[in-house]
Enzyme design. Sequence first.
Site, mmCIF file in Angstrom:
data_model
loop_
_atom_site.group_PDB
_atom_site.id
_atom_site.type_symbol
_atom_site.label_atom_id
_atom_site.label_comp_id
_atom_site.label_asym_id
_atom_site.label_seq_id
_atom_site.Cartn_x
_atom_site.Cartn_y
_atom_site.Cartn_z
ATOM 1 N N ARG A 96 -4.046 -7.786 14.646
ATOM 2 C CA ARG A 96 -2.703 -7.451 14.129
ATOM 3 C C ARG A 96 -2.047 -6.326 14.940
ATOM 4 N NH1 ARG A 96 -3.924 -11.504 11.641
ATOM 5 N NH2 ARG A 96 -3.383 -11.965 9.490
ATOM 6 N N SER A 119 0.235 -10.947 3.922
ATOM 7 C CA SER A 119 -0.682 -9.819 3.695
ATOM 8 C C SER A 119 0.103 -8.518 3.792
ATOM 9 C CB SER A 119 -1.773 -9.790 4.760
ATOM 10 O OG SER A 119 -2.492 -10.987 4.758
ATOM 11 N N GLU A 174 0.161 -3.638 6.673
ATOM 12 C CA GLU A 174 0.437 -4.526 7.802
ATOM 13 C C GLU A 174 1.944 -4.669 7.967
ATOM 14 O OE1 GLU A 174 0.559 -9.032 8.930
ATOM 15 O OE2 GLU A 174 -1.274 -8.594 7.826
HETATM 16 N N1 EPU Z 1 -10.799 -11.996 -1.357
HETATM 17 C C1 EPU Z 1 -10.999 -11.534 -2.643
HETATM 18 N N2 EPU Z 1 -9.896 -11.429 -3.452
HETATM 19 C C2 EPU Z 1 -8.649 -11.753 -3.040
HETATM 20 C C3 EPU Z 1 -8.449 -12.200 -1.722
HETATM 21 C C4 EPU Z 1 -9.551 -12.324 -0.884
HETATM 22 O O1 EPU Z 1 -12.110 -11.224 -3.055
HETATM 23 O O2 EPU Z 1 -7.711 -11.640 -3.846
HETATM 24 C C5 EPU Z 1 -11.967 -12.191 -0.482
HETATM 25 C C6 EPU Z 1 -12.265 -13.690 -0.322
HETATM 26 O O3 EPU Z 1 -13.079 -14.159 -1.338
HETATM 27 C C7 EPU Z 1 -12.961 -13.733 1.004
HETATM 28 C C8 EPU Z 1 -12.289 -12.612 1.778
HETATM 29 O O4 EPU Z 1 -11.687 -11.756 0.826
HETATM 30 O O5 EPU Z 1 -14.309 -13.398 0.874
HETATM 31 C C9 EPU Z 1 -11.257 -13.102 2.790
HETATM 32 O O6 EPU Z 1 -10.218 -13.786 2.124
HETATM 33 P P1 EPU Z 1 -9.230 -14.818 2.882
HETATM 34 O O7 EPU Z 1 -10.012 -15.827 3.622
HETATM 35 O O8 EPU Z 1 -8.231 -15.265 1.903
HETATM 36 O O9 EPU Z 1 -8.553 -13.972 4.020
HETATM 37 P P2 EPU Z 1 -7.989 -12.470 4.086
HETATM 38 O O10 EPU Z 1 -8.911 -11.657 4.921
HETATM 39 O O11 EPU Z 1 -7.703 -11.976 2.714
HETATM 40 C C10 EPU Z 1 -6.693 -12.896 6.313
HETATM 41 C C11 EPU Z 1 -5.317 -12.676 6.864
HETATM 42 C C12 EPU Z 1 -4.335 -13.712 6.335
HETATM 43 C C13 EPU Z 1 -4.848 -15.095 6.728
HETATM 44 C C14 EPU Z 1 -6.255 -15.263 6.149
HETATM 45 C C15 EPU Z 1 -6.901 -16.563 6.574
HETATM 46 C C16 EPU Z 1 -5.171 -10.280 7.257
HETATM 47 C C17 EPU Z 1 -4.553 -8.988 6.845
HETATM 48 N N3 EPU Z 1 -4.853 -11.340 6.521
HETATM 49 O O12 EPU Z 1 -6.635 -12.687 4.892
HETATM 50 O O13 EPU Z 1 -3.103 -13.505 6.984
HETATM 51 O O14 EPU Z 1 -4.003 -16.130 6.263
HETATM 52 O O15 EPU Z 1 -7.127 -14.201 6.637
HETATM 53 O O16 EPU Z 1 -7.270 -16.496 7.901
HETATM 54 O O17 EPU Z 1 -5.913 -10.298 8.224
HETATM 55 C C18 EPU Z 1 -0.943 -12.534 6.815
HETATM 56 O O18 EPU Z 1 -1.269 -11.843 7.773
HETATM 57 O O19 EPU Z 1 0.187 -12.456 6.272
HETATM 58 C C19 EPU Z 1 -1.919 -13.472 6.270
HETATM 59 C C20 EPU Z 1 -1.672 -14.180 5.169
#
Ligand code: EPU
Length: 337
Positions: A162, A237, A333
């Site tokens: 990012r 995010s 972010e």
């Molecule tokens: N999780 C939770 N609770 C939540 C959300 C997530 O416990 O409410 C846990 C999930 O269970 C999982 C982990 O966090 O173990 C990761 O969750 P997820 O795969 O949904 O991805 P993220 O790390 O929360 C990132 C990006 C997203 C992108 C997703 C999928 C960042 C800041 N965000 O989210 O990007 O879509 O991975 O690759 O890196 C964005 O930047 O706007 C965005 C949506």
Amino acid sequence: MQIKHNISLKPYNTFGIDVKAKQFISITSIADLIAVYSAEGTTSKFILGGGSNMLLTRDIDALVMHLNIKGKQIISQTEENVLVKSNTGENWHEFVLWTLENNFGGLENLSLIPGNVGTSPIQNIGAYGIELKDTFHSCEALNLETLDIETFTNGDCKFDYRNSIFKHEAKGKYIILSVVFKLTTKNHVLHTNYGAITSELERMDISTPTIQDVSNAVISIRQSKLPDPKEIGNSGSFFKNPIIAKDAFLKLQDNFPNAPHYVISDQEVKVPAGWLIETAGFKGKTLGNYGVHKKQALVLVNYGGASGNDILNLSKLIQKTVLRLFDITIETEVNII
Ligand code: EPU
């Protein structure tokens, strides 16, 4: 070019925050952009792309320049690869769909990300195991001091999670005019290891997926978890996933043995901010007309009529609580304006 006055920016930011621009102009060509910058006067300027990564907390007392320069084309093609160029004002997802219609591979995991192509390199957008930097070839940007058009290669951009040069040394000094991507025309390399993609493809009963299938899987996952900005105001995010020292993570693990994490290196571990925020009790929390999304705690939402400061204050409360409970700082972010 027509300058409008006292325009509401509500339709121009995905959070749907209703603040006003003192002056507003839609820029549809590079010549127009250069003309505005060459004109006499010291009016301060504010660059607006897709408005998908900002939280507006005040009226903008400046000339808001909405970058609406459209156009996309194939630049060159070899047997296995193609270079495609998109101008800054193209909608990101429509551009991704166009590459898929042409059977060009590389952007399928980045389907349905809101925003425009021109702002995608600034934060090196990423999702489902892929980042923009993986297919980014180069971009052209207007140097706002010299008004020369300069080319930035992938290496020049100093991409990171990012992050890019456009958030640091080059911040405020350039406007990205177009981006070139290097995509595949055959032997596509699919990235389906990200857990949710594997299970979504299984659910779709697809065992040998095409790039189109991967895109459909990503679209389906995003639609099930992330609110559509056309229906509920949001900026994806709101926070970045914090990268913490291994020692700090081991301490966290003492109290939370099941904390999800990704090992970045021998020394660093990335912890999902969504998990921290959910564990802190904020997931689905609603404060009147705004709150934390019920399916993804990383996303703050405006149900309609919230102010930027409402959302900013909520984000500060979340940051403070996460720091108190886990001793971890989570950074935004989204750009706070
Ligand atoms: N999780 C939770 N609770 C939540 C959300 C997530 O416990 O409410 C846990 C999930 O269970 C999982 C982990 O966090 O173990 C990761 O969750 P997820 O795969 O949904 O991805 P993220 O790390 O929360 C990132 C990006 C997203 C992108 C997703 C999928 C960042 C800041 N965000 O989210 O990007 O879509 O991975 O690759 O890196 C964005 O930047 O706007 C965005 C949506």
